[in-house]
Design a protein around this motif. Sequence first.
Motif, PDB file in Angstrom:
ATOM      1  N   MET A  73      39.316  22.557  29.097  1.00 19.95           N
ATOM      2  CA  MET A  73      38.638  21.293  28.851  1.00 19.95           C
ATOM      3  C   MET A  73      38.199  21.223  27.390  1.00 19.95           C
ATOM      4  SD  MET A  73      37.728  19.122  31.483  1.00 19.95           S
ATOM      5  CE  MET A  73      37.776  19.086  33.282  1.00 19.95           C
ATOM      6  N   THR A  74      38.268  20.023  26.819  1.00 20.65           N
ATOM      7  CA  THR A  74      37.650  19.789  25.523  1.00 20.65           C
ATOM      8  C   THR A  74      36.285  19.171  25.775  1.00 20.65           C
ATOM      9  OG1 THR A  74      38.688  17.599  25.397  1.00 20.65           O
ATOM     10  CG2 THR A  74      39.860  19.431  24.389  1.00 20.65           C
ATOM     11  N   ALA A  91      11.356  28.924  36.317  1.00 18.89           N
ATOM     12  CA  ALA A  91      11.686  29.619  35.074  1.00 18.89           C
ATOM     13  C   ALA A  91      13.008  30.365  35.180  1.00 18.89           C
ATOM     14  CB  ALA A  91      10.556  30.586  34.697  1.00 18.89           C
ATOM     15  N   VAL A  92      13.257  30.987  36.338  1.00 19.00           N
ATOM     16  CA  VAL A  92      14.524  31.699  36.538  1.00 19.00           C
ATOM     17  C   VAL A  92      15.698  30.726  36.507  1.00 19.00           C
ATOM     18  CG1 VAL A  92      15.886  33.036  38.194  1.00 19.00           C
ATOM     19  CG2 VAL A  92      13.493  33.632  37.781  1.00 19.00           C
ATOM     20  N   ALA A  93      15.536  29.575  37.178  1.00 20.07           N
ATOM     21  CA  ALA A  93      16.599  28.566  37.193  1.00 20.07           C
ATOM     22  C   ALA A  93      16.924  28.102  35.775  1.00 20.07           C
ATOM     23  CB  ALA A  93      16.185  27.383  38.073  1.00 20.07           C
ATOM     24  N   ILE A  94      15.882  27.785  35.000  1.00 22.52           N
ATOM     25  CA  ILE A  94      16.092  27.308  33.635  1.00 22.52           C
ATOM     26  C   ILE A  94      16.755  28.378  32.773  1.00 22.52           C
ATOM     27  CG2 ILE A  94      14.909  26.598  31.523  1.00 22.52           C
ATOM     28  CD1 ILE A  94      12.819  25.232  33.337  1.00 22.52           C
ATOM     29  N   ALA A  95      16.291  29.607  32.875  1.00 21.24           N
ATOM     30  CA  ALA A  95      16.854  30.692  32.059  1.00 21.24           C
ATOM     31  C   ALA A  95      18.332  30.897  32.360  1.00 21.24           C
ATOM     32  CB  ALA A  95      16.074  31.986  32.311  1.00 21.24           C
ATOM     33  N   SER A  96      18.702  30.789  33.634  1.00 21.53           N
ATOM     34  CA  SER A  96      20.110  30.987  33.993  1.00 21.53           C
ATOM     35  C   SER A  96      20.983  29.881  33.423  1.00 21.53           C
ATOM     36  CB  SER A  96      20.272  31.069  35.510  1.00 21.53           C
ATOM     37  OG  SER A  96      20.169  29.801  36.124  1.00 21.53           O
ATOM     38  N   ALA A  97      20.422  28.676  33.285  1.00 21.34           N
ATOM     39  CA  ALA A  97      21.184  27.564  32.700  1.00 21.34           C
ATOM     40  C   ALA A  97      21.284  27.702  31.187  1.00 21.34           C
ATOM     41  CB  ALA A  97      20.537  26.241  33.082  1.00 21.34           C
ATOM     42  N   LEU A  98      20.166  28.000  30.523  1.00 25.14           N
ATOM     43  CA  LEU A  98      20.167  28.108  29.068  1.00 25.14           C
ATOM     44  C   LEU A  98      21.013  29.275  28.582  1.00 25.14           C
ATOM     45  CD1 LEU A  98      16.402  27.363  28.316  1.00 25.14           C
ATOM     46  CD2 LEU A  98      18.361  25.863  27.859  1.00 25.14           C
ATOM     47  N   ARG A  99      21.248  30.259  29.425  1.00 26.40           N
ATOM     48  CA  ARG A  99      22.071  31.414  29.056  1.00 26.40           C
ATOM     49  C   ARG A  99      23.537  31.035  28.854  1.00 26.40           C
ATOM     50  NH1 ARG A  99      21.913  35.551  33.726  1.00 26.40           N
ATOM     51  NH2 ARG A  99      23.076  33.857  34.696  1.00 26.40           N
ATOM     52  N   GLU A 100      23.981  29.942  29.495  1.00 27.43           N
ATOM     53  CA  GLU A 100      25.398  29.569  29.464  1.00 27.43           C
ATOM     54  C   GLU A 100      25.724  28.785  28.193  1.00 27.43           C
ATOM     55  OE1 GLU A 100      27.660  30.576  32.071  1.00 27.43           O
ATOM     56  OE2 GLU A 100      25.857  31.823  32.159  1.00 27.43           O
ATOM     57  N   PRO A 101      26.723  29.220  27.418  1.00 32.97           N
ATOM     58  CA  PRO A 101      27.021  28.555  26.138  1.00 32.97           C
ATOM     59  C   PRO A 101      27.508  27.118  26.295  1.00 32.97           C
ATOM     60  CG  PRO A 101      28.686  30.229  26.654  1.00 32.97           C
ATOM     61  CD  PRO A 101      27.573  30.414  27.633  1.00 32.97           C
ATOM     62  N   GLU A 102      28.058  26.773  27.446  1.00 29.37           N
ATOM     63  CA  GLU A 102      28.551  25.406  27.647  1.00 29.37           C
ATOM     64  C   GLU A 102      27.426  24.410  27.906  1.00 29.37           C
ATOM     65  OE1 GLU A 102      31.640  28.377  28.862  1.00 29.37           O
ATOM     66  OE2 GLU A 102      29.534  28.048  29.379  1.00 29.37           O
ATOM     67  N   VAL A 103      26.219  24.894  28.165  1.00 23.33           N
ATOM     68  CA  VAL A 103      25.100  24.018  28.513  1.00 23.33           C
ATOM     69  C   VAL A 103      24.492  23.425  27.248  1.00 23.33           C
ATOM     70  CG1 VAL A 103      22.781  23.929  29.522  1.00 23.33           C
ATOM     71  CG2 VAL A 103      24.618  25.177  30.693  1.00 23.33           C
ATOM     72  N   ALA A 104      24.637  22.105  27.111  1.00 25.91           N
ATOM     73  CA  ALA A 104      24.101  21.400  25.958  1.00 25.91           C
ATOM     74  C   ALA A 104      22.710  20.844  26.224  1.00 25.91           C
ATOM     75  CB  ALA A 104      25.034  20.248  25.569  1.00 25.91           C
ATOM     76  N   GLU A 105      22.395  20.580  27.500  1.00 26.16           N
ATOM     77  CA  GLU A 105      21.100  20.020  27.887  1.00 26.16           C
ATOM     78  C   GLU A 105      20.670  20.606  29.231  1.00 26.16           C
ATOM     79  OE1 GLU A 105      20.943  15.444  26.974  1.00 26.16           O
ATOM     80  OE2 GLU A 105      22.947  15.939  27.727  1.00 26.16           O
ATOM     81  N   VAL A 106      19.385  20.844  29.360  1.00 28.30           N
ATOM     82  CA  VAL A 106      18.784  21.129  30.659  1.00 28.30           C
ATOM     83  C   VAL A 106      17.660  20.116  30.843  1.00 28.30           C
ATOM     84  CG1 VAL A 106      17.519  22.778  32.104  1.00 28.30           C
ATOM     85  CG2 VAL A 106      19.330  23.599  30.567  1.00 28.30           C
ATOM     86  N   VAL A 107      17.797  19.262  31.846  1.00 31.73           N
ATOM     87  CA  VAL A 107      16.799  18.226  32.097  1.00 31.73           C
ATOM     88  C   VAL A 107      16.105  18.530  33.420  1.00 31.73           C
ATOM     89  CG1 VAL A 107      16.342  15.768  32.389  1.00 31.73           C
ATOM     90  CG2 VAL A 107      18.154  16.525  30.830  1.00 31.73           C
ATOM     91  N   PHE A 142      22.291  30.124  38.214  1.00 30.38           N
ATOM     92  CA  PHE A 142      23.709  30.290  37.902  1.00 30.38           C
ATOM     93  C   PHE A 142      24.008  31.760  37.642  1.00 30.38           C
ATOM     94  CE2 PHE A 142      23.430  25.859  35.854  1.00 30.38           C
ATOM     95  CZ  PHE A 142      23.802  25.228  37.023  1.00 30.38           C
ATOM     96  N   LEU A 143      25.202  32.174  38.077  1.00 32.05           N
ATOM     97  CA  LEU A 143      25.693  33.489  37.691  1.00 32.05           C
ATOM     98  C   LEU A 143      26.310  33.379  36.294  1.00 32.05           C
ATOM     99  CD1 LEU A 143      25.437  33.696  40.848  1.00 32.05           C
ATOM    100  CD2 LEU A 143      27.303  35.345  40.723  1.00 32.05           C
ATOM    101  N   GLU A 144      26.207  34.428  35.523  1.00 33.07           N
ATOM    102  CA  GLU A 144      26.703  34.400  34.148  1.00 33.07           C
ATOM    103  C   GLU A 144      28.207  34.140  34.119  1.00 33.07           C
ATOM    104  OE1 GLU A 144      26.199  36.969  30.012  1.00 33.07           O
ATOM    105  OE2 GLU A 144      25.454  37.766  31.929  1.00 33.07           O
ATOM    106  N   GLY A 145      28.621  33.245  33.229  1.00 34.47           N
ATOM    107  CA  GLY A 145      30.031  32.906  33.085  1.00 34.47           C
ATOM    108  C   GLY A 145      30.515  31.820  34.017  1.00 34.47           C
ATOM    109  N   ARG A 146      29.603  31.189  34.731  1.00 34.18           N
ATOM    110  CA  ARG A 146      30.018  30.189  35.720  1.00 34.18           C
ATOM    111  C   ARG A 146      30.887  29.084  35.107  1.00 34.18           C
ATOM    112  NH1 ARG A 146      27.367  24.950  38.497  1.00 34.18           N
ATOM    113  NH2 ARG A 146      28.542  25.051  40.428  1.00 34.18           N
ATOM    114  N   PHE A 147      30.435  28.486  34.039  1.00 38.05           N
ATOM    115  CA  PHE A 147      31.127  27.316  33.500  1.00 38.05           C
ATOM    116  C   PHE A 147      32.443  27.687  32.829  1.00 38.05           C
ATOM    117  CE2 PHE A 147      26.633  26.028  33.694  1.00 38.05           C
ATOM    118  CZ  PHE A 147      26.776  24.973  34.584  1.00 38.05           C
ATOM    119  N   ARG A 148      32.539  28.891  32.311  1.00 43.86           N
ATOM    120  CA  ARG A 148      33.814  29.337  31.748  1.00 43.86           C
ATOM    121  C   ARG A 148      34.916  29.260  32.806  1.00 43.86           C
ATOM    122  NH1 ARG A 148      32.210  33.951  30.346  1.00 43.86           N
ATOM    123  NH2 ARG A 148      32.965  35.161  32.128  1.00 43.86           N
TER     124      ARG A 148
END
Length: 340
Positions: A3-4, A22-38, A98-104
């Motif tokens: 994907m682009t 806090a755990v939910a947010i940290a797991s999202a912010l860890r992913e490089p594809e995540v541009a926003e967490v709302v 999220f587990l690490e690497g999910r979005f990849r």
Amino acid sequence: MSMTKSEVCVTIAAKNAARTIAVAIASALREPEVAEVVVVDDGSTDNTAEVARSADDGSGRLKVMRLDVNRGPSFARNAAIAGSKAPFISILDADDFFLEGRFRNLFAAADWDFAADNIMLIRDDATSDATKIVAPDFAADPEFLDFERFVEGNISRRRVQRGELGFLKPVISRAFLDRHRLRYDESLRLGEDYELYARAVAHGARFKVIRSCGYGAIVRADSLSGRHKTQDLKRLADADLALLAIDSLPEGSKAVLRRHERHVRDKYRLRNFLDVKAERGLASAAAYAFASQSNLVPIVQGVASDKLEALFRRVGLVSRQKRVPPLRFLMAGTSAGKER
């Protein structure tokens, strides 16, 4: 082909989730594809919003919105979608991760409008830190869900561990939602994910699932989703009737949708019978049951099944307390869910 512009907005609807957010947010912010967490604090009475803000990693990607009155998950998710810009939307419950690497894994191919992966279901008391559990390495084995397969996969069965496809947490193309003017139905507090997914597939969404595991869901006895009201079942059954009004649905799709509607409506009738009995007595409940055959049949079947199960428990043929296993997977165990 990858994907682009694979930037994702992770939306988290939260109510009284100070212990887990806090755990939910940290797991999202860890992913490089995540541009926003709302995060949308949906009228919490605890300090969910404050805990969420304290989870900021300084990257500028976290936004916390607060509703003064509880409006339900559909309203909260729609508010998060409206308050974000990323081309893809991912739903994360406030007590999951999220587990690490999910979005990849999900963005490995550009052939979908909705893309979901396997869910690791973890009993709340299984470990002190569920985020440290490592999922098996399942082969991806992609599959595309058509309307009939998806709706049929949301009909639960008695004494079978729940694993409906509506539990999936896909990444969603914002362009597809906007093109078809789709958002969560804010009248629903039960099955709102199912309704959105079903409506999207009915409008031609390519709904891809892979067996690789990227989402960790904590199974709690006191979860908000497990405390729905009787009227929530009626609203979900009515939502099926609204889906039936889509002219483009072929007859086979309408047939399976009618089965789902009857399945949910029968649950409502049984629950309503029990409510009437508790509030106004057996005579009023019997009058409700005998008002129509459509009421009577599911009520008799449901009550008889409950009584029979209670009898089996007394004589030791059925365990008195159903316990989910400490760890299981939503889609593992199917023919396409073999480990590598």
